[in-house]
Design a protein around this motif. Structure first.
Motif, PDB file in Angstrom:
ATOM      1  N   ALA A  73      31.632  30.960  31.744  1.00 55.59           N
ATOM      2  CA  ALA A  73      33.016  30.844  31.307  1.00 55.59           C
ATOM      3  C   ALA A  73      33.912  30.570  32.503  1.00 55.59           C
ATOM      4  O   ALA A  73      33.602  30.948  33.638  1.00 55.59           O
ATOM      5  CB  ALA A  73      33.465  32.120  30.595  1.00 55.59           C
ATOM      6  N   VAL A  74      35.015  29.898  32.244  1.00 56.29           N
ATOM      7  CA  VAL A  74      36.031  29.652  33.266  1.00 56.29           C
ATOM      8  C   VAL A  74      37.329  30.286  32.796  1.00 56.29           C
ATOM      9  O   VAL A  74      37.805  29.984  31.690  1.00 56.29           O
ATOM     10  CB  VAL A  74      36.241  28.137  33.510  1.00 56.29           C
ATOM     11  N   PHE A  75      37.899  31.155  33.621  1.00 53.64           N
ATOM     12  CA  PHE A  75      39.183  31.781  33.312  1.00 53.64           C
ATOM     13  C   PHE A  75      40.246  31.213  34.241  1.00 53.64           C
ATOM     14  O   PHE A  75      40.097  31.249  35.469  1.00 53.64           O
ATOM     15  CB  PHE A  75      39.104  33.300  33.508  1.00 53.64           C
ATOM     16  N   THR A  76      41.277  30.683  33.633  1.00 58.17           N
ATOM     17  CA  THR A  76      42.437  30.244  34.401  1.00 58.17           C
ATOM     18  C   THR A  76      43.384  31.434  34.506  1.00 58.17           C
ATOM     19  O   THR A  76      43.899  31.909  33.492  1.00 58.17           O
ATOM     20  CB  THR A  76      43.140  29.062  33.717  1.00 58.17           C
ATOM     21  N   VAL A  77      43.570  31.906  35.744  1.00 60.54           N
ATOM     22  CA  VAL A  77      44.300  33.154  35.957  1.00 60.54           C
ATOM     23  C   VAL A  77      45.518  32.903  36.838  1.00 60.54           C
ATOM     24  O   VAL A  77      45.415  32.279  37.899  1.00 60.54           O
ATOM     25  CB  VAL A  77      43.404  34.218  36.622  1.00 60.54           C
ATOM     26  N   SER A  78      46.670  33.408  36.378  1.00 58.90           N
ATOM     27  CA  SER A  78      47.902  33.349  37.169  1.00 58.90           C
ATOM     28  C   SER A  78      48.326  34.761  37.530  1.00 58.90           C
ATOM     29  O   SER A  78      48.409  35.626  36.651  1.00 58.90           O
ATOM     30  CB  SER A  78      49.022  32.654  36.381  1.00 58.90           C
ATOM     31  N   ALA A 123      36.623  39.532  28.644  1.00 61.57           N
ATOM     32  CA  ALA A 123      36.461  39.504  30.092  1.00 61.57           C
ATOM     33  C   ALA A 123      36.033  40.856  30.629  1.00 61.57           C
ATOM     34  O   ALA A 123      35.634  40.955  31.772  1.00 61.57           O
ATOM     35  CB  ALA A 123      37.778  39.091  30.742  1.00 61.57           C
ATOM     36  N   ALA A 124      36.153  41.904  29.802  1.00 65.95           N
ATOM     37  CA  ALA A 124      35.812  43.246  30.277  1.00 65.95           C
ATOM     38  C   ALA A 124      34.365  43.565  29.988  1.00 65.95           C
ATOM     39  O   ALA A 124      33.846  43.225  28.949  1.00 65.95           O
ATOM     40  CB  ALA A 124      36.707  44.287  29.603  1.00 65.95           C
ATOM     41  N   GLY A 159      39.885  36.393  21.889  1.00 66.12           N
ATOM     42  CA  GLY A 159      39.972  37.554  22.771  1.00 66.12           C
ATOM     43  C   GLY A 159      39.966  37.200  24.237  1.00 66.12           C
ATOM     44  O   GLY A 159      40.033  38.089  25.083  1.00 66.12           O
ATOM     45  N   GLY A 160      39.910  35.916  24.565  1.00 63.74           N
ATOM     46  CA  GLY A 160      39.829  35.502  25.967  1.00 63.74           C
ATOM     47  C   GLY A 160      41.163  35.198  26.587  1.00 63.74           C
ATOM     48  O   GLY A 160      41.224  34.566  27.656  1.00 63.74           O
TER      49      GLY A 160
END
Length: 462
Positions: free
Chosen positions: A233-238, A460-461, A181-182
């Motif tokens: 957590a680490v989110f790689t976001v574009s 993430a929500a 779900g991430g």
């Protein structure tokens, strides 16, 4: 038929019931005629075996048992009506006598509604809820209307700002590993909406279109997915795109475009009036909440387990209805909430006890005050239903002819009138804060602490 009721325990009644010999003999004859059609007796066609021979073949007790299966339920329900008891569970039946030519005698032990000893329910102190609407609230409502009618412009270049809708791809990792779900693609996220974990949206401010950035967040300790709760957590976001709202000026032209009014002042007045109506409804609701909660919490009443179980079943069905209406299944909801139906029932148990207790007390107050639903009130409520479903007089009459629906409407009307009676007879204290009380009605599943059905399943929500 004779029937006597004796309370043998706090919420347990024993009925002693006697059915006349003549009635039992008729039931035996009917039982014989019914059974003889089912058995093949050697030397006789099915259904033609004489009674004496048939009794020797199957045993007289078989016929007596068949007769008792019709006599006992009918006699029991008549005895319930005659004695006025209100059972809340199935009875335990003990047969004392069941012989041909003699009266049937049996005892039925059953749990009943408890006797409600009402305490004070008039002049209950309650704080007066606030009904004033500050001008700031009207300003905010105008701003929300302005936001709702804003045009979305797609930017060719630029950076993310608060209020923008960022179209993003993202991949989350915990301890370097992706989690269920991430991940998302072309996800539209309004910056500042608080939709994602705290800190996620703020870190996107200043990111350019086609730029990729790592965002560090920590899941809340009470996060619904237990395996992620409290973890970093680490989110790689574009950022794939940015949409920006273009707000119209708040002027007369805006009022004409979004409403039936010609001027902004007329629109503002209408919004102010609607906010005041909503505030008055909230105040009415809060007052009832506080009064009913004080009455219920101040009443010593033991609710029988079957009543609690029935209330709990109703609450689960209501939750399932809400879940289904939002396009989910109960299985999806339980999986999302990381719980089981058994755990959910356990969490909802206290609310079921409270609701069952409240129902009994409200019923007792209505009876004490002779609060009833008139035929005119029932017809009026039925007419509302018919109008809602856009049906005519024929459907209205069907509702009124349906005993179950009429009983439901009657209960609803009596409940509403009782709530209003309690509010009208409360002792109002000026200068109130909003009371923290249970709802004056069936507690909702939100009281369990479970996430609302229909929430997005993105870890993430929030």
């Amino acid at each position: 038929m004779k029937a006597n009721a004796e309370r043998i325990e706090k919420n347990t009644v024993q009925l002693e019931i006697e059915v006349e010999a003549e009635q039992f003999d008729r039931a035996i004859d009917i039982a014989y005629r019914r059974l003889v059609q089912r058995y093949n007796v050697p030397g006789f066609r099915k259904g033609k075996t004489p009674r004496q021979i048939f009794e020797r073949y199957v045993g007289k007790e078989v016929i007596l048992e068949e007769a008792m299966e019709s006599v006992v339920p009918e006699a029991y329900y008549k005895a319930v009506a005659e004695t006025g008891i209100e059972p809340v569970d199935q009875p335990k039946v003990d047969v004392v006598q069941a012989e041909e030519g003699k009266p049937v005698v049996f005892k039925a032990t059953v749990l009943v509604k408890p006797e409600v000893v009402l305490g004070q329910y008039k002049e209950v102190e309650a704080k007066k809820p606030l009904t004033e609407v500050p001008e700031e609230e009207v300003d905010k409502a105008m701003e929300r209307l302005q936001q709702r009618h804003a045009q979305l412009l797609t930017l060719e270049e630029g950076i993310v700002k608060k209020g923008d809708i960022a179209v993003i791809d993202f991949l989350g990792r915990v301890d370097g590993e992706p989690f269920k779900g991430g991940e998302g693609a072309d996800y539209s996220l309004e910056i500042g909406s608080g939709s994602f974990i705290e800190g996620f949206e703020d870190q996107l401010i200043g990111v350019s279109i086609d730029e990729t950035r790592d965002i560090n967040v920590t899941f809340p300790t009470d996060y619904q997915a237990a395996e992620l709760a409290g973890k970093d957590a680490v989110f790689t976001v574009s950022v794939r795109g940015i949409k920006r709202k273009e707000l119209a000026e708040l002027d007369d032209e805006f009022a004409k475009d979004v409403s039936e009014f010609d001027t902004l002042e007329e629109l503002r007045t209408d919004i102010s009036n609607k906010l005041k109506e909503a505030a008055e409804e909230r105040a009415k609701f809060q007052l009832r909440q506080e009064v009913v909660s004080k009455i219920v919490d101040g009443t010593d009443l033991e609710v029988p387990a079957p009543m609690v179980e029935s209330q709990l079943n109703d609450m689960i069905r209501n939750l399932e209805g809400r879940v289904t209406s939002q396009g989910m299944t109960m299985e999806n909801y339980l999986q999302y909430a990381n719980t089981t139906i058994e755990e959910l029932r356990g969490q909802m148990q206290p609310d079921a006890v409270w609701a069952a207790k409240m129902n009994l007390i409200m019923e007792a107050i209505a009876k004490a005050e002779n609060i009833e639903a008139t035929e005119e009130e029932i017809k009026e409520e039925a007419a509302k239903i018919a109008r809602y479903y856009n049906t005519g007089e024929e459907e209205l009459q069907k509702i009124l002819d349906n005993k179950g629906q009429v009983n439901f409407l009657t209960d609803q009307i009596v409940r509403e009138k009782t709530l209003q009676f309690l509010a009208d007879n409360a002792k109002i204290i000026e200068g109130a804060d909003e009371p923290e009380t249970k709802q004056a009605g069936e507690p909702e599943a939100e009281n369990t602490g479970e996430p609302e059905a229909g929430d997005t399943n993105e870890p993430a929500a929030e």
